[in-house]
Scaffold this motif. Sequence first.
Motif, PDB file in Angstrom:
ATOM      1  N   PRO A  92      69.862 -30.113 -23.532  1.00  0.00           N
ATOM      2  CA  PRO A  92      68.522 -30.700 -23.631  1.00  0.00           C
ATOM      3  C   PRO A  92      67.905 -30.452 -25.003  1.00  0.00           C
ATOM      4  O   PRO A  92      68.045 -29.366 -25.575  1.00  0.00           O
ATOM      5  CB  PRO A  92      67.744 -29.967 -22.533  1.00  0.00           C
ATOM      6  CG  PRO A  92      68.784 -29.500 -21.567  1.00  0.00           C
ATOM      7  CD  PRO A  92      69.984 -29.171 -22.396  1.00  0.00           C
ATOM      8  N   GLY A 103      76.027 -36.670 -22.410  1.00  0.00           N
ATOM      9  CA  GLY A 103      74.693 -36.131 -22.537  1.00  0.00           C
ATOM     10  C   GLY A 103      74.172 -35.567 -21.233  1.00  0.00           C
ATOM     11  O   GLY A 103      74.783 -35.699 -20.161  1.00  0.00           O
ATOM     12  N   PRO A 163      70.108 -34.723 -19.150  1.00  0.00           N
ATOM     13  CA  PRO A 163      68.695 -35.107 -19.217  1.00  0.00           C
ATOM     14  C   PRO A 163      67.952 -34.364 -20.334  1.00  0.00           C
ATOM     15  O   PRO A 163      68.108 -33.155 -20.495  1.00  0.00           O
ATOM     16  CB  PRO A 163      68.170 -34.723 -17.836  1.00  0.00           C
ATOM     17  CG  PRO A 163      69.359 -34.825 -16.939  1.00  0.00           C
ATOM     18  CD  PRO A 163      70.522 -34.368 -17.768  1.00  0.00           C
ATOM     19  N   GLY A 164      67.190 -35.108 -21.088  1.00  0.00           N
ATOM     20  CA  GLY A 164      66.428 -34.512 -22.171  1.00  0.00           C
ATOM     21  C   GLY A 164      67.189 -34.373 -23.473  1.00  0.00           C
ATOM     22  O   GLY A 164      66.635 -33.901 -24.474  1.00  0.00           O
ATOM     23  N   SER A 165      68.461 -34.801 -23.503  1.00  0.00           N
ATOM     24  CA  SER A 165      69.236 -34.726 -24.741  1.00  0.00           C
ATOM     25  C   SER A 165      68.798 -35.823 -25.695  1.00  0.00           C
ATOM     26  O   SER A 165      68.060 -36.737 -25.327  1.00  0.00           O
ATOM     27  CB  SER A 165      70.728 -34.831 -24.434  1.00  0.00           C
ATOM     28  OG  SER A 165      71.018 -36.052 -23.762  1.00  0.00           O
ATOM     29  N   ASP A 200      75.266 -41.109 -21.173  1.00  0.00           N
ATOM     30  CA  ASP A 200      74.226 -40.288 -20.540  1.00  0.00           C
ATOM     31  C   ASP A 200      73.362 -39.516 -21.531  1.00  0.00           C
ATOM     32  O   ASP A 200      72.780 -38.484 -21.181  1.00  0.00           O
ATOM     33  CB  ASP A 200      74.852 -39.303 -19.536  1.00  0.00           C
ATOM     34  CG  ASP A 200      75.633 -40.014 -18.442  1.00  0.00           C
ATOM     35  OD1 ASP A 200      75.202 -41.107 -18.032  1.00  0.00           O
ATOM     36  OD2 ASP A 200      76.676 -39.490 -18.015  1.00  0.00           O
ATOM     37  N   TRP A 201      73.229 -40.026 -22.759  1.00  0.00           N
ATOM     38  CA  TRP A 201      72.374 -39.352 -23.729  1.00  0.00           C
ATOM     39  C   TRP A 201      70.945 -39.860 -23.588  1.00  0.00           C
ATOM     40  O   TRP A 201      70.703 -41.028 -23.259  1.00  0.00           O
ATOM     41  CB  TRP A 201      72.894 -39.580 -25.147  1.00  0.00           C
ATOM     42  CG  TRP A 201      74.211 -38.899 -25.336  1.00  0.00           C
ATOM     43  CD1 TRP A 201      75.450 -39.430 -25.155  1.00  0.00           C
ATOM     44  CD2 TRP A 201      74.414 -37.531 -25.691  1.00  0.00           C
ATOM     45  NE1 TRP A 201      76.433 -38.481 -25.371  1.00  0.00           N
ATOM     46  CE2 TRP A 201      75.818 -37.285 -25.710  1.00  0.00           C
ATOM     47  CE3 TRP A 201      73.558 -36.470 -25.998  1.00  0.00           C
ATOM     48  CZ2 TRP A 201      76.372 -36.052 -26.018  1.00  0.00           C
ATOM     49  CZ3 TRP A 201      74.099 -35.237 -26.317  1.00  0.00           C
ATOM     50  CH2 TRP A 201      75.489 -35.031 -26.319  1.00  0.00           C
ATOM     51  N   GLY A 202      69.990 -38.974 -23.883  1.00  0.00           N
ATOM     52  CA  GLY A 202      68.596 -39.356 -23.779  1.00  0.00           C
ATOM     53  C   GLY A 202      68.159 -40.329 -24.857  1.00  0.00           C
ATOM     54  O   GLY A 202      67.222 -41.104 -24.670  1.00  0.00           O
ATOM     55  N   ASN A 236      72.757 -44.718 -21.677  1.00  0.00           N
ATOM     56  CA  ASN A 236      71.945 -43.953 -22.615  1.00  0.00           C
ATOM     57  C   ASN A 236      70.484 -44.380 -22.534  1.00  0.00           C
ATOM     58  O   ASN A 236      70.168 -45.527 -22.230  1.00  0.00           O
ATOM     59  CB  ASN A 236      72.478 -44.150 -24.033  1.00  0.00           C
ATOM     60  CG  ASN A 236      73.902 -43.651 -24.169  1.00  0.00           C
ATOM     61  OD1 ASN A 236      74.179 -42.465 -24.001  1.00  0.00           O
ATOM     62  ND2 ASN A 236      74.838 -44.558 -24.446  1.00  0.00           N
ATOM     63  N   GLY A 237      69.590 -43.422 -22.860  1.00  0.00           N
ATOM     64  CA  GLY A 237      68.170 -43.696 -22.774  1.00  0.00           C
ATOM     65  C   GLY A 237      67.633 -44.540 -23.902  1.00  0.00           C
ATOM     66  O   GLY A 237      66.519 -45.072 -23.812  1.00  0.00           O
ATOM     67  N   CYS A 262      72.176 -49.388 -20.984  1.00  0.00           N
ATOM     68  CA  CYS A 262      71.303 -48.591 -21.835  1.00  0.00           C
ATOM     69  C   CYS A 262      69.862 -49.082 -21.695  1.00  0.00           C
ATOM     70  O   CYS A 262      69.616 -50.274 -21.457  1.00  0.00           O
ATOM     71  CB  CYS A 262      71.758 -48.658 -23.286  1.00  0.00           C
ATOM     72  SG  CYS A 262      73.394 -47.928 -23.539  1.00  0.00           S
TER      73      CYS A 262
END
Length: 627
Positions: free
Chosen positions: A79, A103, A105-107, A139-141, A163-164, A186
């Motif tokens: 994170p 990733g 959460p929060g990364s 899965d990256w923030g 990805n976020g 994404c």
Amino acid sequence: MRVLLSRVVLGASTVVAFAGIASAGRLAPPPGPVTPTMVSLDQIEPRRSLNDLAGDANSTVVVSQPGQYFLSADLVGEPGKHGVRIATTGAVSIVLNGFSLVGVPGSLNGIDMSVPQGSSGARLHVRCADGSCRASVRDWGGDGVHTSHVPDVRCQGFTSENNGGNGLAHLHAEGVVHRDVAARNCLASGFFISNIISGSVAFHHTALIDCHASTNFLFGMHCDDPADGYCVDVAGGSYNDNGSHGLLVTVSPPNANQNAGSPPGAVRVSGALCVGNGADGVRVEVPRNSSTSISASGIVCAGNTGDGMACVQSGPPGPHFGAPVVVGGSSFVRNGGNGLRSENPLYTGSSTYGSNALYGMSVSSGDATTLAAAVADCVMSNNSAGGALCGPGRFANCRSQVSDNGGNGLEVIDGCLLIEECSITANAGAGAVSDGTLNVTSSNFRRNGDEGVRCINGECVAEDMVCEFNGSNGTGAPGADFIDCPSVTLRRCVFNGNDGSGARCRSSVGPIKWMSPESISKRNGLHGFDLDECVGAHLDRCTTSGNAGAGFQLGSAFVDGRVEACSSTDNAGGGVIVLGPGNLVVRCRAQSNPVGAFLFAPGNSTGTVINPVTLNANTNPNANIEF
């Protein structure tokens, strides 16, 4: 004999000498195992495992030196940190080896390389080990892969997903080449490239080759702010089911810092699928004065909520002065807007525009005298609003099929419509409508709901045109209708079986100059030729037969015309009826018209009307004959 002997001796001596040299070497290999003598790539430039590198407060792993790096296992983020942060202005190559950057959460970003502007030596190459592996950055923030001011970015053979931010984002990039990269699910775009041309670089390029972007919240690919001199190439791949446009390129106005003599920019899309996106399949926005050209070849834009492809002008409206759009061998079907919409000049061939909620194509040049579109060998069918809409501008259509559209087949508003060797059939409205000039050559208009052809406020010239069985809506539409046209010329045209008259003209703004040599109008629901508001018209060698009204119905405002060598047979409402004054009617024939062969209002000059009884005694070459 002596010379020959000398040559033999010399040759033998040479063989012996070479044999002696050969026998001097050692034939047995040295003792011990065989070892390589080449230098390995690791000895030239050592490869280092990313998994063995330390991180810092902002990154799980920090790359501080140029070189080649690889993953030896999955790397899991933390994170508030980037996964791999590249803190060098040199060239870095990363081989994923089939492993993933994962990733939490929060990364932040999976791979981050942000360098100062002007770092000309910065490079980032990310790839899988070979074509058989499939690594992922997921899965990256933030963004899966993020670069800023890196001149050369190349990625190949991996997936960036869930990805976020963006799947891959390149800010202030100069050269981006991605091959076989997928970006999906994404929360921003699959691929985002922001390009700014600086004074030190004359040519920039983005290429996506066999890439895929799907189910991203915004765009499949968004290339933002490339100016003239920048090329965007999308070859192969798919950009499907994204929340907004599948492909979006926004071209900026010419940059004051751009090098003089830079080549013109280009946006080229070939062999790509753009299906099921929440807005347009492909959208390119260009300034009116941009020299950036746009082309599409072998693409499919289908099932998008907006237009299949849209090429639109940014900035204030007006005529387009830049490069055209060229589209070939492509398909634009089942879109929620138009199949293709262009505010730039369009050249399209061998393409299909079908089953769209609006028009098959909608084009405009911003000016009535400027070319809006040139179309050849295309199919426009089953579009709800109509086959093609142009306005303003000139629209040329050659060898195309336009059928079964919910409105007019072809329509031009304020411009010029040119039709050559086309078949325009079974449209719910008119076959072709031109609010302006109309030119038709060797084309047919059949079974349309309204007129086969309607021309308003412009000159019309038609040769070898066929208008038949039109007016299927039952509104009494003629085969061809000319309204407020300064002049109409019809050569060798046929009007057959239309619900109303074969050909009709009317004007409330001034007289029409009519000329129709060698034309035929038969079996229509009203008159063969229904002409009024004409001055100085000329009907020459025209034939009418089997019409429900008169063969020639020439109204009270049909004046100073000439009807010559025409034939009228079996028309229920009469043969030749001339209600206006000052006309000349000579050498015409009328046969089997139940209510009369000829009816002339006072003030006309006509050849003597003779019948079979007086035929042999006639010596007037201009006589009209009644059978």
